[in-house]
Design a protein around this motif. Sequence first.
Motif, mmCIF file in Angstrom:
data_model
loop_
_atom_site.group_PDB
_atom_site.id
_atom_site.type_symbol
_atom_site.label_atom_id
_atom_site.label_comp_id
_atom_site.label_asym_id
_atom_site.label_seq_id
_atom_site.Cartn_x
_atom_site.Cartn_y
_atom_site.Cartn_z
ATOM 1 N N LEU A 141 0.825 -1.212 0.000
ATOM 2 C CA LEU A 141 0.000 0.000 0.000
ATOM 3 C C LEU A 141 0.861 1.266 0.000
ATOM 4 N N LEU A 142 1.900 1.292 0.817
ATOM 5 C CA LEU A 142 2.775 2.468 0.856
ATOM 6 C C LEU A 142 3.517 2.663 -0.468
ATOM 7 N N PRO A 143 4.107 1.617 -1.067
ATOM 8 C CA PRO A 143 4.710 1.817 -2.399
ATOM 9 C C PRO A 143 3.710 2.287 -3.444
ATOM 10 N N ALA A 144 2.455 1.814 -3.368
ATOM 11 C CA ALA A 144 1.439 2.250 -4.331
ATOM 12 C C ALA A 144 1.171 3.746 -4.194
ATOM 13 N N LEU A 145 1.042 4.219 -2.963
ATOM 14 C CA LEU A 145 0.804 5.646 -2.738
ATOM 15 C C LEU A 145 1.988 6.474 -3.236
ATOM 16 N N PHE A 146 3.193 6.003 -2.974
ATOM 17 C CA PHE A 146 4.385 6.731 -3.424
ATOM 18 C C PHE A 146 4.426 6.824 -4.951
ATOM 19 N N LEU A 147 4.120 5.742 -5.636
ATOM 20 C CA LEU A 147 4.156 5.738 -7.102
ATOM 21 C C LEU A 147 3.094 6.670 -7.692
ATOM 22 N N LEU A 148 1.928 6.707 -7.087
ATOM 23 C CA LEU A 148 0.886 7.603 -7.580
ATOM 24 C C LEU A 148 1.315 9.063 -7.460
ATOM 25 N N VAL A 149 1.973 9.397 -6.357
ATOM 26 C CA VAL A 149 2.437 10.774 -6.178
ATOM 27 C C VAL A 149 3.514 11.114 -7.200
ATOM 28 N N ILE A 150 4.463 10.195 -7.402
ATOM 29 C CA ILE A 150 5.554 10.445 -8.343
ATOM 30 C C ILE A 150 5.007 10.633 -9.763
ATOM 31 N N ASN A 151 4.092 9.757 -10.163
ATOM 32 C CA ASN A 151 3.577 9.873 -11.528
ATOM 33 C C ASN A 151 2.705 11.119 -11.705
ATOM 34 N N ALA A 152 2.041 11.566 -10.648
ATOM 35 C CA ALA A 152 1.245 12.792 -10.749
ATOM 36 C C ALA A 152 2.130 14.008 -10.966
ATOM 37 N N LEU A 153 3.383 13.930 -10.502
ATOM 38 C CA LEU A 153 4.297 15.052 -10.668
ATOM 39 C C LEU A 153 4.757 15.229 -12.105
ATOM 40 N N VAL A 154 4.399 14.283 -12.988
ATOM 41 C CA VAL A 154 4.712 14.474 -14.407
ATOM 42 C C VAL A 154 4.032 15.737 -14.925
ATOM 43 N N LEU A 155 2.881 16.083 -14.352
ATOM 44 C CA LEU A 155 2.179 17.306 -14.750
ATOM 45 C C LEU A 155 2.902 18.549 -14.271
ATOM 46 N N LEU A 156 3.900 18.363 -13.378
ATOM 47 C CA LEU A 156 4.711 19.484 -12.888
ATOM 48 C C LEU A 156 6.180 19.190 -13.202
ATOM 49 N N PRO A 157 6.550 19.229 -14.456
ATOM 50 C CA PRO A 157 7.918 18.842 -14.824
ATOM 51 C C PRO A 157 8.985 19.705 -14.184
ATOM 52 N N ASP A 158 8.670 20.959 -13.891
ATOM 53 C CA ASP A 158 9.663 21.831 -13.260
ATOM 54 C C ASP A 158 9.977 21.377 -11.838
ATOM 55 N N VAL A 159 9.091 20.592 -11.256
ATOM 56 C CA VAL A 159 9.319 20.073 -9.913
ATOM 57 C C VAL A 159 9.946 18.686 -9.960
ATOM 58 N N LEU A 160 9.459 17.838 -10.856
ATOM 59 C CA LEU A 160 9.891 16.435 -10.874
ATOM 60 C C LEU A 160 11.287 16.264 -11.463
ATOM 61 N N PHE A 161 11.514 16.809 -12.638
ATOM 62 C CA PHE A 161 12.757 16.503 -13.350
ATOM 63 C C PHE A 161 14.009 17.033 -12.657
ATOM 64 N N PRO A 162 14.001 18.236 -12.048
ATOM 65 C CA PRO A 162 15.210 18.643 -11.318
ATOM 66 C C PRO A 162 15.595 17.680 -10.215
ATOM 67 N N VAL A 163 14.594 17.021 -9.614
ATOM 68 C CA VAL A 163 14.896 16.041 -8.566
ATOM 69 C C VAL A 163 15.460 14.767 -9.174
ATOM 70 N N LEU A 164 14.841 14.297 -10.248
ATOM 71 C CA LEU A 164 15.311 13.056 -10.873
ATOM 72 C C LEU A 164 16.702 13.218 -11.463
ATOM 73 N N PHE A 165 17.002 14.404 -11.968
ATOM 74 C CA PHE A 165 18.296 14.618 -12.605
ATOM 75 C C PHE A 165 19.437 14.753 -11.599
ATOM 76 N N GLN A 166 19.127 14.687 -10.318
ATOM 77 C CA GLN A 166 20.172 14.643 -9.309
ATOM 78 C C GLN A 166 20.731 13.230 -9.134
ATOM 79 N N LEU A 167 20.054 12.264 -9.708
ATOM 80 C CA LEU A 167 20.506 10.882 -9.626
ATOM 81 C C LEU A 167 21.624 10.646 -10.634
#
Length: 340
Positions: free
Chosen positions: A216-242
Amino acid sequence: MHRSSALARIITVIIAVVLATLGVGLLTGGGRVWMYTVFQYAREIDLGTLAGPTALQALGILLLVAVVITGIWSSAGLIAVGVLSLAPVIFAMFPVVFIAFQRAIRMPLEWTDGFVYGVPLVILPVLGTMGVVLAMVRRRPEPKGAALGLVGGVLSPVLLSAGVLLTVWGLSTGMQYAYQLADWTVQPVTVLAVLGGVILIVAGVGVTRWSSFALLLPALFLLVINALVLLPDVLFPVLFQLPREITSALPPLVIFGTGTATAFLYLSYTFVLLRVRSRAQQARATSIATPQFGQHPFSAHPTSPPSPAQYFPGTGVGPGMHAPAVPLYPPTPGTGPTGS
């Protein structure tokens, strides 16, 4: 113990294999349009133009959820889908095999992107592991205790996160060598990373044998991450730190809707697991409460006479034994071996 019939197994195998193939195909088909749109117009995403691709992704997710639902009747379909996961695992470990296969069958671009970015690599092993766990629960439905349940709830998110990152890292490294550097030699690092990542993903789903609510917790986390696709200015700067090997494959994997699809698979699987466990426990309780053939002293046959041991307890006479040669009662005068 509830066992699925042979007919149910055959039907669920056919349904699950067909729906899983279509589901992954639709998910990658819609996701490919999403990916190119997001990367090309990262700041101005027109959701109206993405209505069609989004509908394809939604339909693909529904088909994959239907595959999980078949686990209520039989685990065979999910296990068969898990066998299908051998192909994307081999393709990820040995990209040269994938390139040869792609050229031989003239694979559509949607399928090619799906394999390159790891959509079936992440989804299919998860479905197969769900089938294995459901089969185990059908045979031994007893809960494993609160302690193991707590351990499973904590361990599952850690294993799944590490497994996805390691798998994506190995996949990206192998594809980079094959496509960008034209190096088709076997890369041991790629093989070990992909194999280790898939094993961690399988283990992360497998701990649901201990804890039914671990996903249940991984499911909630994945839903939040995928919803951030609508906010690329928020999601991609975080992912590009990897690390670069991860950022070259993880953002497309998220944009393809893999996170949302996996989240709904986790949620539907939790429901199916609880249902299967409950039915198996009821079947086990019924089988224990109902005497089986030959267990009750008088259950051999309604018209068969009781055995001598039932008439004369303590004589040692039981099923499959002959009555003693010595009479059980003193013979009457004039009868018996010494009578006149």
